[in-house]
Design a protein around this motif. Structure first.
Motif, PDB file in Angstrom:
ATOM      1  N   GLU A   1      70.372  21.532  53.201  1.00 17.65           N
ATOM      2  CA  GLU A   1      70.852  20.253  52.685  1.00 17.65           C
ATOM      3  C   GLU A   1      71.828  19.641  53.679  1.00 17.65           C
ATOM      4  OE1 GLU A   1      70.712  21.567  47.973  1.00 17.65           O
ATOM      5  OE2 GLU A   1      72.594  20.840  48.845  1.00 17.65           O
ATOM      6  N   VAL A   2      71.496  18.437  54.137  1.00 17.47           N
ATOM      7  CA  VAL A   2      72.358  17.759  55.116  1.00 17.47           C
ATOM      8  C   VAL A   2      72.779  16.406  54.543  1.00 17.47           C
ATOM      9  CG1 VAL A   2      72.486  16.771  57.434  1.00 17.47           C
ATOM     10  CG2 VAL A   2      71.190  18.886  57.033  1.00 17.47           C
ATOM     11  N   THR A   3      74.078  16.123  54.598  1.00 16.14           N
ATOM     12  CA  THR A   3      74.573  14.803  54.186  1.00 16.14           C
ATOM     13  C   THR A   3      75.061  14.073  55.436  1.00 16.14           C
ATOM     14  OG1 THR A   3      75.310  15.792  52.124  1.00 16.14           O
ATOM     15  CG2 THR A   3      76.124  13.573  52.620  1.00 16.14           C
ATOM     16  N   LEU A   4      74.558  12.859  55.629  1.00 16.47           N
ATOM     17  CA  LEU A   4      74.882  12.116  56.842  1.00 16.47           C
ATOM     18  C   LEU A   4      76.070  11.186  56.632  1.00 16.47           C
ATOM     19  CD1 LEU A   4      71.281  11.090  57.927  1.00 16.47           C
ATOM     20  CD2 LEU A   4      72.590  13.113  58.600  1.00 16.47           C
ATOM     21  N   ALA A   5      76.707  10.806  57.743  1.00 14.62           N
ATOM     22  CA  ALA A   5      77.803   9.839  57.673  1.00 14.62           C
ATOM     23  C   ALA A   5      77.243   8.440  57.460  1.00 14.62           C
ATOM     24  CB  ALA A   5      78.648   9.912  58.936  1.00 14.62           C
ATOM     25  N   GLU A   6      76.095   8.168  58.104  1.00 14.75           N
ATOM     26  CA  GLU A   6      75.513   6.820  58.016  1.00 14.75           C
ATOM     27  C   GLU A   6      74.066   6.898  57.562  1.00 14.75           C
ATOM     28  OE1 GLU A   6      75.903   4.634  61.701  1.00 14.75           O
ATOM     29  OE2 GLU A   6      77.782   5.738  62.059  1.00 14.75           O
ATOM     30  N   ALA A   7      73.708   5.994  56.630  1.00 15.77           N
ATOM     31  CA  ALA A   7      72.349   5.982  56.097  1.00 15.77           C
ATOM     32  C   ALA A   7      71.321   5.621  57.175  1.00 15.77           C
ATOM     33  CB  ALA A   7      72.249   4.999  54.927  1.00 15.77           C
ATOM     34  N   GLY A   8      71.749   4.869  58.195  1.00 18.63           N
ATOM     35  CA  GLY A   8      70.846   4.423  59.246  1.00 18.63           C
ATOM     36  C   GLY A   8      70.202   5.567  60.022  1.00 18.63           C
ATOM     37  N   GLN A   9      70.816   6.732  60.003  1.00 17.96           N
ATOM     38  CA  GLN A   9      70.295   7.863  60.781  1.00 17.96           C
ATOM     39  C   GLN A   9      69.344   8.753  59.982  1.00 17.96           C
ATOM     40  OE1 GLN A   9      74.036   9.532  62.255  1.00 17.96           O
ATOM     41  NE2 GLN A   9      73.444   8.824  64.304  1.00 17.96           N
ATOM     42  N   LEU A  10      69.021   8.333  58.741  1.00 18.85           N
ATOM     43  CA  LEU A  10      68.193   9.186  57.865  1.00 18.85           C
ATOM     44  C   LEU A  10      66.838   9.532  58.492  1.00 18.85           C
ATOM     45  CD1 LEU A  10      68.685   7.841  54.218  1.00 18.85           C
ATOM     46  CD2 LEU A  10      69.017  10.182  55.019  1.00 18.85           C
ATOM     47  N   VAL A  11      66.177   8.510  59.051  1.00 17.05           N
ATOM     48  CA  VAL A  11      64.823   8.751  59.547  1.00 17.05           C
ATOM     49  C   VAL A  11      64.784   9.707  60.747  1.00 17.05           C
ATOM     50  CG1 VAL A  11      62.733   7.666  60.440  1.00 17.05           C
ATOM     51  CG2 VAL A  11      63.992   6.582  58.564  1.00 17.05           C
ATOM     52  N   PRO A  12      65.563   9.449  61.812  1.00 19.47           N
ATOM     53  CA  PRO A  12      65.529  10.416  62.927  1.00 19.47           C
ATOM     54  C   PRO A  12      66.005  11.804  62.520  1.00 19.47           C
ATOM     55  CG  PRO A  12      67.247   8.733  63.253  1.00 19.47           C
ATOM     56  CD  PRO A  12      66.411   8.272  62.118  1.00 19.47           C
ATOM     57  N   ALA A  13      67.003  11.862  61.630  1.00 20.65           N
ATOM     58  CA  ALA A  13      67.518  13.170  61.205  1.00 20.65           C
ATOM     59  C   ALA A  13      66.451  13.920  60.417  1.00 20.65           C
ATOM     60  CB  ALA A  13      68.777  12.989  60.370  1.00 20.65           C
ATOM     61  N   ALA A  14      65.720  13.190  59.553  1.00 17.32           N
ATOM     62  CA  ALA A  14      64.675  13.834  58.752  1.00 17.32           C
ATOM     63  C   ALA A  14      63.580  14.382  59.653  1.00 17.32           C
ATOM     64  CB  ALA A  14      64.093  12.835  57.748  1.00 17.32           C
ATOM     65  N   GLU A  15      63.224  13.609  60.709  1.00 16.66           N
ATOM     66  CA  GLU A  15      62.201  14.058  61.651  1.00 16.66           C
ATOM     67  C   GLU A  15      62.634  15.339  62.350  1.00 16.66           C
ATOM     68  OE1 GLU A  15      61.384  10.751  64.180  1.00 16.66           O
ATOM     69  OE2 GLU A  15      60.235   9.718  62.590  1.00 16.66           O
ATOM     70  N   LEU A  16      63.896  15.369  62.747  1.00 19.19           N
ATOM     71  CA  LEU A  16      64.432  16.536  63.432  1.00 19.19           C
ATOM     72  C   LEU A  16      64.390  17.768  62.531  1.00 19.19           C
ATOM     73  CD1 LEU A  16      66.006  17.684  65.918  1.00 19.19           C
ATOM     74  CD2 LEU A  16      68.084  17.130  64.648  1.00 19.19           C
ATOM     75  N   LEU A  17      64.825  17.571  61.267  1.00 16.84           N
ATOM     76  CA  LEU A  17      64.867  18.692  60.326  1.00 16.84           C
ATOM     77  C   LEU A  17      63.450  19.186  60.007  1.00 16.84           C
ATOM     78  CD1 LEU A  17      67.672  17.557  57.865  1.00 16.84           C
ATOM     79  CD2 LEU A  17      67.726  19.525  59.415  1.00 16.84           C
ATOM     80  N   ALA A  18      62.514  18.250  59.922  1.00 13.26           N
ATOM     81  CA  ALA A  18      61.129  18.641  59.641  1.00 13.26           C
ATOM     82  C   ALA A  18      60.615  19.535  60.751  1.00 13.26           C
ATOM     83  CB  ALA A  18      60.250  17.399  59.500  1.00 13.26           C
ATOM     84  N   ALA A  19      60.939  19.180  62.011  1.00  8.78           N
ATOM     85  CA  ALA A  19      60.494  19.976  63.155  1.00  8.78           C
ATOM     86  C   ALA A  19      61.150  21.352  63.150  1.00  8.78           C
ATOM     87  CB  ALA A  19      60.817  19.233  64.444  1.00  8.78           C
ATOM     88  N   LEU A  20      62.420  21.397  62.784  1.00 11.38           N
ATOM     89  CA  LEU A  20      63.165  22.667  62.800  1.00 11.38           C
ATOM     90  C   LEU A  20      62.723  23.613  61.692  1.00 11.38           C
ATOM     91  CD1 LEU A  20      66.837  21.556  63.510  1.00 11.38           C
ATOM     92  CD2 LEU A  20      65.419  23.080  64.916  1.00 11.38           C
ATOM     93  N   ALA A  21      62.532  23.042  60.504  1.00 11.94           N
ATOM     94  CA  ALA A  21      62.290  23.889  59.338  1.00 11.94           C
ATOM     95  C   ALA A  21      60.806  24.083  59.054  1.00 11.94           C
ATOM     96  CB  ALA A  21      62.984  23.295  58.108  1.00 11.94           C
ATOM     97  N   GLY A  22      59.982  23.161  59.569  1.00 14.63           N
ATOM     98  CA  GLY A  22      58.553  23.292  59.318  1.00 14.63           C
ATOM     99  C   GLY A  22      58.175  22.892  57.903  1.00 14.63           C
TER     100      GLY A  22
END
Lengths: 333, 268
Positions: free
Chosen positions: A248-269
């Protein structure tokens, strides 16, 4: 009850049920066009609590009804306390208690009347039935309301009385079909405490539930039921481990949701879920994939994502359930 | 717990008693239930006896209330199936039937207990109703032996109706459906000789009314109490006692096994 008769029953109970209190093989049941059970297998060792977990219509209730001798299976066998539910129904009935989704008690008479009557139907004898009713009322803290009509009881009190009615004979095997559905949190806690107490006294409990935390709290083993079959079976921890870690990750800014989600998807599978309002991303790591907190934070940092909160949690049974049923939907499709 | 397993017959008897106890406890805990059970027939004596009766011609002359009372006795017996039907449906809908079926009980014994308890309730209703009838001018005119036959036939018919009620209740499956079914007993009781002689009805309706088992019981009671009744009619009206007995046997032969089967396989 005399101490001697308790001991005698307990001994007889264990002799009959040395390996498994409940043993179900290839159970099929069809109602018209609906296949309620499609080859259900289940083994519950004596003295343990098994949680049957599944959505509405998965076949949990039908399974319990077969085991409680209320419905004859079309195919397959089921043994309860060592007795066949079809050929030795009467012996099964003497070994079980059943508490259902309804508070199956007579509203037109008092709580004490109900317990005495069910004692009579279990052939305890009038005197013994009266004693047993008093014991149960005392133990479940219902003595004050005992002589009031059940019609005047709250939902929680009715459910407690329903549970007590299933315990009149101290049965070695207890079936609880959604015992806390529709109850307030306090009544729920009370029912849970009673179930734990029964389990610690050696009663085998088969419990159906839609509440995942209920299975998590009470069950030694969970059987996930979907479309009339057990699709996973094991201790809650094992099922959770098979699903993997929840990030579970909470971001400082909503604008970064998409790149962060892509990164997490790659990391966690896994497939991430995002909540723009709370600026959170949740992803369950594919089973067995190791996830380290430090690496997670570094990768996020390297990608320029400002995280307010990063947490690794063991998955909830919800995650387990969703992962398993998603698979079964994929298989069916 | 030490539960001994006696033979089938003692088990059935014990379950009959337990089941009776359950019904009677409900009446004891809510005495209003019993009051309601005989308030309705008393109101019927007033409404039918004095309101409708003021404009009624009795076959062969005489007091309309004397013609009416046997009809009311029978209708009370018939309406006895309603609480049984609703109660059975409530048990089925709320899981009590399932709980009982998951216990080592005799199915026949349980249902018989309900029927016998209902019979006791019927006696408790018949006594005040008889008193009200006597106060309204109804009389036993053919001696007490014949009157006893009439009361026995009434109770036999009530017993039969209880089994019909249990079947319908199990078929209905929920209290609401059973409540709606209960309305249907009204025309069943009206298309009979209970309130008026069937002679004035249109031919087809008269045929239905004369063949209605309720009419046979009413005619049998009028005959045994020595109350006025319409002469003639088909065989059941000429031999009402025999017709009542035949109807009772036929209905019991059908509905007792059906009720037991329905109860045992509820929800399958």
């Amino acid at each position: 009850m005399t101490a001697a008769s308790t001991d005698a029953t307990r001994t007889a109970g264990t002799a009959r049920t040395e390996q498994a209190a409940i043993e179900v093989k290839g159970l099929h049941k069809r109602f018209g066009k609906t296949e309620a059970l499609r080859g259900l297998d289940l083994t519950v060792p004596a003295g343990t609590v098994c949680g049957l977990l599944g959505p509405n219509g998965a076949g949990k209730t039908t399974a319990v009804r077969v085991l409680a001798t209320l419905v004859a299976p079309d195919q397959g066998t089921a043994r309860v306390a060592g007795f066949d539910v079809v050929r030795e129904a009467d012996q099964v009935r003497r070994s079980i208690g059943l508490a259902g989704q309804h508070a199956a008690v007579d509203e037109g008479i008092t709580g004490r009347d109900n317990l005495r009557l069910f004692g009579r139907f279990h052939r305890l004898g009038a005197r013994r039935a009266r004693q047993r009713a008093d014991e149960l009322l005392e133990r479940f803290d219902l003595t004050e309301a005992a002589d009031r009509l059940v019609r005047t009881y709250s939902g929680g009190m009715r459910r407690r009385l329903d549970l007590m009615a299933s315990l009149v004979t101290q049965p070695p095997v207890l079936f609880l079909d959604e015992p806390t559905t529709g109850l307030d949190p306090r009544s729920r806690q009370e029912i849970w405490a009673s179930i734990r107490e029964l389990a610690s006294a050696g009663t085998t409990v088969l419990l159906t539930t839609q509440y995942l935390d209920e299975a998590d709290q009470l069950a030694d083993a969970v059987a996930v039921v979907d479309h009339g079959m057990v699709i996973a079976h094991g201790p809650p921890e094992q099922l959770k481990a098979a699903v993997g870690t929840r990030i579970e990750v909470t971001l400082a800014e909503a604008g970064q949701l998409v790149p962060a989600a892509e990164l997490l998807a790659a990391l966690a599978g896994g497939e991430p879920g995002t909540d723009p309002d709370r600026r959170t991303i949740t992803v369950v790591a594919r089973g067995g994939l190791p996830v380290e907190l430090l690496r997670l934070v570094r990768e996020l940092d390297a990608a320029g994502v400002a995280a307010q909160d990063v947490a690794l949690r063991s998955p909830s049974l919800d995650d387990v359930f969703l992962a398993l049923t998603a698979n079964s939907i994929e298989r069916a499709a | 717990m030490a539960t001994t397993m006696p033979g089938a017959l003692p088990r059935a008897v014990s379950d009959t008693r337990g089941s009776m106890l359950r019904v009677l406890l409900a009446y004891r805990r809510s005495p209003g239930l019993m009051v309601a059970s005989f308030a309705v027939p008393v109101v019927m004596v007033v409404v039918f006896g004095y309101v409708f009766g003021s404009a009624m011609q009795v076959p062969g002359g005489g007091n309309y209330r004397e013609f009416l009372m046997p009809g009311l006795f029978v209708l009370v017996a018939v309406n006895g199936l309603i609480p049984t039907m609703v109660g059975t449906a409530r048990d089925a809908g709320r899981g009590i039937t399932d709980r009982l079926r998951s216990m080592p009980v005799s199915r026949t014994g349980l249902l018989l207990g309900l029927a016998v308890a209902d019979l006791l309730v019927a006696v408790c209703v018949l006594v005040p109703l008889t008193a009200v009838g006597l106060a309204a001018g109804w009389r036993i005119r053919d001696g007490f032996a014949h009157a006893a036959v009439a009361f026995a036939l009434l109770l036999l018919f009530r017993f039969t109706m209880t089994w019909v009620g249990m079947c319908l209740g199990l078929l209905a499956g929920s209290e609401e459906t059973a409540g709606q079914l209960a309305v249907l007993t009204f025309p069943l009781g009206m298309v009979t000789n209970a309130f008026v002689p069937t002679g004035g009805m249109p031919g087809w309706l008269r045929a239905v009314a004369d063949c209605n088992p309720i009419s046979a019981v009413v005619a049998a009671c009028r005959e045994q109490f020595g109350n006025p009744s319409a002469p003639g009619g088909p065989w059941p009206m000429q031999h009402p006692v025999a017709a009542t007995l035949l109807w009772a046997v036929a209905l019991l032969v059908v509905f007792v096994p059906l009720a037991v089967r329905k109860f045992s396989s509820h929800g399958r």
